[in-house]
Design a protein around this motif. Structure first.
Motif, PDB file in Angstrom:
ATOM      1  N   GLY A 123       0.591  -1.298  -0.363  1.00  0.00           N
ATOM      2  CA  GLY A 123       0.149   0.306   0.058  1.00  0.00           C
ATOM      3  C   GLY A 123       0.927   1.625  -0.362  1.00  0.00           C
ATOM      4  N   ARG A 124       2.374   0.834   0.007  1.00  0.00           N
ATOM      5  CA  ARG A 124       3.354   2.089   0.563  1.00  0.00           C
ATOM      6  C   ARG A 124       3.689   2.777  -1.527  1.00  0.00           C
ATOM      7  N   TYR A 125       3.425   2.048  -2.360  1.00  0.00           N
ATOM      8  CA  TYR A 125       4.178   1.702  -3.526  1.00  0.00           C
ATOM      9  C   TYR A 125       2.938   2.183  -4.753  1.00  0.00           C
ATOM     10  N   ALA A 126       3.799   2.582  -5.497  1.00  0.00           N
ATOM     11  CA  ALA A 126       2.552   2.714  -7.324  1.00  0.00           C
ATOM     12  C   ALA A 126       2.212   1.765  -7.742  1.00  0.00           C
ATOM     13  N   PRO A 127       2.000   0.833  -8.800  1.00  0.00           N
ATOM     14  CA  PRO A 127       1.792  -0.330  -9.412  1.00  0.00           C
ATOM     15  C   PRO A 127       3.194  -0.284 -10.362  1.00  0.00           C
ATOM     16  N   GLU A 128       3.291   0.939 -10.881  1.00  0.00           N
ATOM     17  CA  GLU A 128       4.319   0.718 -11.974  1.00  0.00           C
ATOM     18  C   GLU A 128       5.490   0.475 -11.184  1.00  0.00           C
ATOM     19  N   GLU A 129       5.986   1.136  -9.363  1.00  0.00           N
ATOM     20  CA  GLU A 129       6.633   0.796  -8.217  1.00  0.00           C
ATOM     21  C   GLU A 129       7.559  -0.890  -8.232  1.00  0.00           C
ATOM     22  N   ILE A 130       6.170  -1.083  -8.166  1.00  0.00           N
ATOM     23  CA  ILE A 130       5.348  -2.595  -7.341  1.00  0.00           C
ATOM     24  C   ILE A 130       6.342  -3.422  -8.656  1.00  0.00           C
ATOM     25  N   TYR A 131       5.713  -3.246 -10.041  1.00  0.00           N
ATOM     26  CA  TYR A 131       5.739  -4.183 -11.188  1.00  0.00           C
ATOM     27  C   TYR A 131       6.874  -4.173 -11.985  1.00  0.00           C
ATOM     28  N   SER A 132       7.882  -3.030 -11.280  1.00  0.00           N
ATOM     29  CA  SER A 132       9.572  -3.009 -12.255  1.00  0.00           C
ATOM     30  C   SER A 132      10.291  -2.177 -11.205  1.00  0.00           C
ATOM     31  N   SER A 133      10.624  -1.416 -10.707  1.00  0.00           N
ATOM     32  CA  SER A 133      11.486  -0.527 -10.105  1.00  0.00           C
ATOM     33  C   SER A 133      12.141  -0.727  -8.584  1.00  0.00           C
ATOM     34  N   LYS A 134      11.162  -1.547  -7.511  1.00  0.00           N
ATOM     35  CA  LYS A 134      11.472  -1.576  -6.436  1.00  0.00           C
ATOM     36  C   LYS A 134      10.651  -3.225  -6.098  1.00  0.00           C
ATOM     37  N   ARG A 135      11.181  -3.279  -6.580  1.00  0.00           N
ATOM     38  CA  ARG A 135      10.807  -5.361  -6.329  1.00  0.00           C
ATOM     39  C   ARG A 135      11.488  -5.923  -5.206  1.00  0.00           C
TER      40      ARG A 135
END
Length: 264
Positions: A123-135
């Motif tokens: 819940g702290r992250y945006a979808p693009e972060e979850i999907y790619s950069s912040k995994r």
């Protein structure tokens, strides 16, 4: 073989039983005759137990729990996350784990805690972060939160892995386009920085050349040029080649003029 049969007969007559702890496991005993669960730990191998004692075996190896999580991103988008949890019980704390939670500790402790903490972190992250950069960062945060929540529960979490993130196709395509545009922007910034550095290098080079030429011009006085002309004249006079030398010509600032017989 005879010895084994003899032991079995002896156990039967004496009212004893046998219990086996497999490799990678540990056990504790529950005594039905009033003593209840005992704290003694039983290692691998065959153990002789008297009547009324039951051997309870726990797997001490690293185990995997797969979770299909339904989470929300920071903008409220529904996400389906495929996660994997690697865990094991504390070998020295089987008695505490058994008396406080029991053999179903993975379903009672590990699974619910992982699901709860994972929802908080996602819940702290945006979808693009979850999907790619912040995994990797998300995995670490979930691991830290779960480890804190399981403190004192006698369970060790080895790792938490986010294996896949399910997004609607339209969102997935939009994220892909955004990432591609960011890569193009980064490439353009790199190119501009490179060109800027090259322009600065050329400017510094030009300033150096101009400074050098200024210094040289300041040293080219009339007396210096006349002296160099005399030195060159002396060298030409000593040369075996035939030539005509005119010294003191008014049209050339007093410097000697050299003519070859062919008129050049």
């Amino acid at each position: 073989m005879k010895r084994l049969w003899g032991m079995l007969v002896l156990f039967t007559v004496s009212g004893c039983t046998c219990g086996t702890v497999p490799s990678g496991h540990g056990g504790i005993v529950f005594d039905s005759f009033g003593q209840g669960t005992q704290k003694d730990l039983y290692g691998e191998g065959l153990h002789v137990l008297r009547v009324g004692k039951d051997l309870i075996v726990y797997d001490l190896r690293v185990q995997e729990l797969k979770e299909d999580l339904a989470v929300l991103s920071n903008n409220g988008l529904d996400l389906k996350v495929d996660a994997s949890v690697r865990y094991r019980p504390e070998a020295a704390k089987i008695f505490e784990l058994h008396t406080q939670t029991g053999p179903r500790y993975a379903d009672i402790l590990v699974g619910p805690i992982v699901r709860s903490e994972a929802r908080k972190v996602f819940g702290r992250y945006a979808p693009e972060e979850i999907y790619s950069s912040k995994r990797e960062q998300i995995e670490k945060e979930i691991y830290d939160e779960v480890t804190r929540a399981l403190a004192g529960k006698h369970v060790v979490v080895e790792a938490i892995l986010v294996r896949d993130v399910g997004l609607p196709e339209a969102i997935r395509q939009a994220i892909g386009d955004k990432l591609a545009e960011e890569q193009r922007s980064q490439k353009m910034r790199f190119t501009l920085d490179k060109e800027r550095q090259e322009a600065e290098r050329k400017q510094i080079e030009a300033e150096g050349i101009a400074k050098y030429q200024s210094i040289v011009r300041q040293g080219l006085t009339e007396e210096y040029l006349r002296l160099k002309g005399i030195e060159i004249t002396e060298k030409l006079a000593a040369s075996p080649n035939s030539k005509i030398i005119l010294v003191g010509s008014g049209g050339s600032g007093g410097l000697p003029l050299v003519y070859q017989p062919d008129g050049k």
